[in-house]
Design a protein around this motif. Structure first.
Motif, PDB file in Angstrom:
ATOM      1  N   GLY A   1       0.670  -1.075  -0.073  1.00  0.00           N
ATOM      2  CA  GLY A   1      -0.007   0.187   0.025  1.00  0.00           C
ATOM      3  C   GLY A   1       1.026   1.285   0.085  1.00  0.00           C
ATOM      4  O   GLY A   1       0.097   2.358   0.142  1.00  0.00           O
ATOM      5  N   ALA A   2       2.130   1.266  -0.019  1.00  0.00           N
ATOM      6  CA  ALA A   2       2.895   2.395   0.132  1.00  0.00           C
ATOM      7  C   ALA A   2       2.804   3.200  -1.247  1.00  0.00           C
ATOM      8  O   ALA A   2       2.561   2.619  -2.524  1.00  0.00           O
ATOM      9  CB  ALA A   2       4.525   2.022   0.116  1.00  0.00           C
ATOM     10  N   TYR A   3       2.738   4.705  -1.279  1.00  0.00           N
ATOM     11  CA  TYR A   3       2.722   5.360  -2.505  1.00  0.00           C
ATOM     12  C   TYR A   3       3.587   4.959  -3.621  1.00  0.00           C
ATOM     13  O   TYR A   3       4.901   4.571  -3.296  1.00  0.00           O
ATOM     14  CB  TYR A   3       3.027   6.810  -2.268  1.00  0.00           C
ATOM     15  CG  TYR A   3       1.918   7.370  -1.214  1.00  0.00           C
ATOM     16  CD1 TYR A   3       0.595   7.035  -1.578  1.00  0.00           C
ATOM     17  CD2 TYR A   3       2.284   8.141  -0.191  1.00  0.00           C
ATOM     18  CE1 TYR A   3      -0.360   7.838  -0.625  1.00  0.00           C
ATOM     19  CE2 TYR A   3       1.268   8.786   0.667  1.00  0.00           C
ATOM     20  CZ  TYR A   3       0.036   8.572   0.481  1.00  0.00           C
ATOM     21  OH  TYR A   3      -0.733   8.908   1.389  1.00  0.00           O
ATOM     22  N   GLY A   4       3.055   4.824  -4.961  1.00  0.00           N
ATOM     23  CA  GLY A   4       4.115   4.378  -6.078  1.00  0.00           C
ATOM     24  C   GLY A   4       5.497   5.370  -6.170  1.00  0.00           C
ATOM     25  O   GLY A   4       6.388   5.114  -6.624  1.00  0.00           O
ATOM     26  N   LYS A   5       5.257   6.593  -5.649  1.00  0.00           N
ATOM     27  CA  LYS A   5       6.289   7.546  -6.074  1.00  0.00           C
ATOM     28  C   LYS A   5       7.336   7.277  -5.078  1.00  0.00           C
ATOM     29  O   LYS A   5       8.657   7.791  -5.285  1.00  0.00           O
ATOM     30  CB  LYS A   5       5.870   9.075  -5.612  1.00  0.00           C
ATOM     31  CG  LYS A   5       5.448   9.491  -4.443  1.00  0.00           C
ATOM     32  CD  LYS A   5       5.422  10.969  -3.958  1.00  0.00           C
ATOM     33  CE  LYS A   5       5.236  11.564  -2.471  1.00  0.00           C
ATOM     34  NZ  LYS A   5       5.241  12.973  -2.293  1.00  0.00           N
ATOM     35  N   ASN A   6       7.134   6.660  -3.997  1.00  0.00           N
ATOM     36  CA  ASN A   6       8.450   6.252  -2.976  1.00  0.00           C
ATOM     37  C   ASN A   6       9.320   5.387  -3.367  1.00  0.00           C
ATOM     38  O   ASN A   6       8.989   4.557  -4.122  1.00  0.00           O
ATOM     39  CB  ASN A   6       7.771   6.033  -1.659  1.00  0.00           C
ATOM     40  CG  ASN A   6       6.909   6.908  -1.145  1.00  0.00           C
ATOM     41  OD1 ASN A   6       7.328   8.248  -1.178  1.00  0.00           O
ATOM     42  ND2 ASN A   6       6.172   6.746  -0.026  1.00  0.00           N
ATOM     43  N   SER A   7      10.634   5.556  -2.927  1.00  0.00           N
ATOM     44  CA  SER A   7      11.812   4.369  -3.311  1.00  0.00           C
ATOM     45  C   SER A   7      11.435   3.252  -2.487  1.00  0.00           C
ATOM     46  O   SER A   7      11.017   3.084  -1.343  1.00  0.00           O
ATOM     47  CB  SER A   7      13.050   5.126  -3.211  1.00  0.00           C
ATOM     48  OG  SER A   7      13.398   5.305  -1.697  1.00  0.00           O
ATOM     49  N   ASP A   8      11.984   2.059  -2.657  1.00  0.00           N
ATOM     50  CA  ASP A   8      12.081   0.937  -2.312  1.00  0.00           C
ATOM     51  C   ASP A   8      12.602   1.038  -0.947  1.00  0.00           C
ATOM     52  O   ASP A   8      12.205   0.741   0.020  1.00  0.00           O
ATOM     53  CB  ASP A   8      12.698  -0.224  -3.001  1.00  0.00           C
ATOM     54  CG  ASP A   8      11.906  -0.863  -4.223  1.00  0.00           C
ATOM     55  OD1 ASP A   8      10.637  -0.184  -4.196  1.00  0.00           O
ATOM     56  OD2 ASP A   8      12.536  -1.421  -5.188  1.00  0.00           O
TER      57      ASP A   8
END
Length: 295
Positions: A104-111
């Motif tokens: 569910g983390a935002y797609g814009k964030n890095s791994d």
């Protein structure tokens, strides 16, 4: 499905949510339980025998799940591939099974950023994940921690190893280490590939609110483990496992993680030394494999 069964779309959505929640509620404890120390040891043995990486207890990576842009979300879900997505962060064992997931983390964030801010990442960093104590590398008396392997998108930590950077050229020892780590790490890539092949929903943008995407993805991860499990535990075994755990161990694992112990920075400082010791071990007679100089 709405046209096939002559049911309203809202009815289909309701059924979908109910089925996914039922799968999660009834099957998670059997097919994706919180690992015990003995579970980690079995996984480490599997990584050593199959993928030639000792003291490895899992491979970590993130996978973007494409979705229709949520209303009023701006660029939060817009990723570097120019799609809207949520991220499935997963730890995978030597048999391509999901050990733990964070969805569910935002797609814009890095791994790396997603792992650091997740309950899963904090549990690993604070050593509240039932990880075994440090053990010798096979054939030696060199005491080393049990580690997770990941790619360049993740930070280097004492129990989270990544490859040597390739930007400025690497030595033969570093090249061999990178190849050995890549051999172990690819199980998570393969697990994602199997998941996407088995469930056709991943071949299109999911037209669901992100909170409903989360339960759909979680349900498919559990069903993936069902298909990868050849020795299905009985209900009695599951109940015994849960009753033998420490007081609410799973809740302890995934909550109360706001306080970072004082020795975290010291552990981070030894991360480079840990990676170098693994690299040296892979060059030694006890740790080398016959084909590593041929790649």
């Amino acid at each position: 499905m709405s046209s096939s069964f002559r049911l309203g779309e809202s009815t289909i959505r309701s059924i979908l949510k109910d089925v996914c929640n039922a799968i999660i509620k009834t099957m998670k404890g059997k097919f994706m339980p919180t690992p015990t120390t003995e579970d980690w040891k079995r996984i480490a043995d599997g990584f050593n025998k199959k993928w030639n990486y000792p003291n490895c207890i899992g491979a970590i990576d993130g996978k973007h799940v494409n979705i229709i842009a949520p209303p009023s979300s701006g660029s939060l879900f817009f990723n570097y591939k120019k799609h809207f997505s949520i991220v499935l962060m997963a730890v995978v064992d030597d048999k391509y099974r999901f050990i733990a997931v964070d969805i569910g983390a935002y797609g814009k964030n890095s791994d790396g950023g997603i792992l650091a801010s997740s309950r899963l990442g904090r549990a690993i960093e604070m050593n509240t994940f039932n990880i075994p104590t440090d053990t010798p590398l096979p054939g030696t008396e060199i005491i080393m921690p049990h580690v997770f392997v990941a790619d360049e998108a993740f930070p280097l930590k004492r129990n989270l190893l990544r490859p040597y950077p390739r930007s400025s050229g690497i030595s033969e020892k570093e090249r061999i280490y990178n190849n050995r780590l890549s051999r172990a790490r690819r199980v998570v890539e393969n697990a994602f590939g199997i998941l996407y092949q088995k469930f056709g929903i991943y071949n299109k943008n999911l037209h669901l609110h992100p909170k409903y995407v989360d339960i759909v993805v979680f349900a498919t991860c559990i069903l993936h483990n069902v298909m990868r499990c050849y020795n299905i535990p009985s209900d009695d075994e599951v109940n015994t496992r849960q009753s033998s755990a420490n007081n609410d161990d799973e809740q302890r694992l995934l909550s109360n993680l706001s306080t970072i112990p004082e020795d975290i920075s010291e552990s981070s400082a030894s991360a480079f030394e840990t990676r170098d010791m693994f690299a040296t071990y892979f060059q030694s007679p006890e740790g080398r494999v016959p084909w590593q100089h041929l790649i």
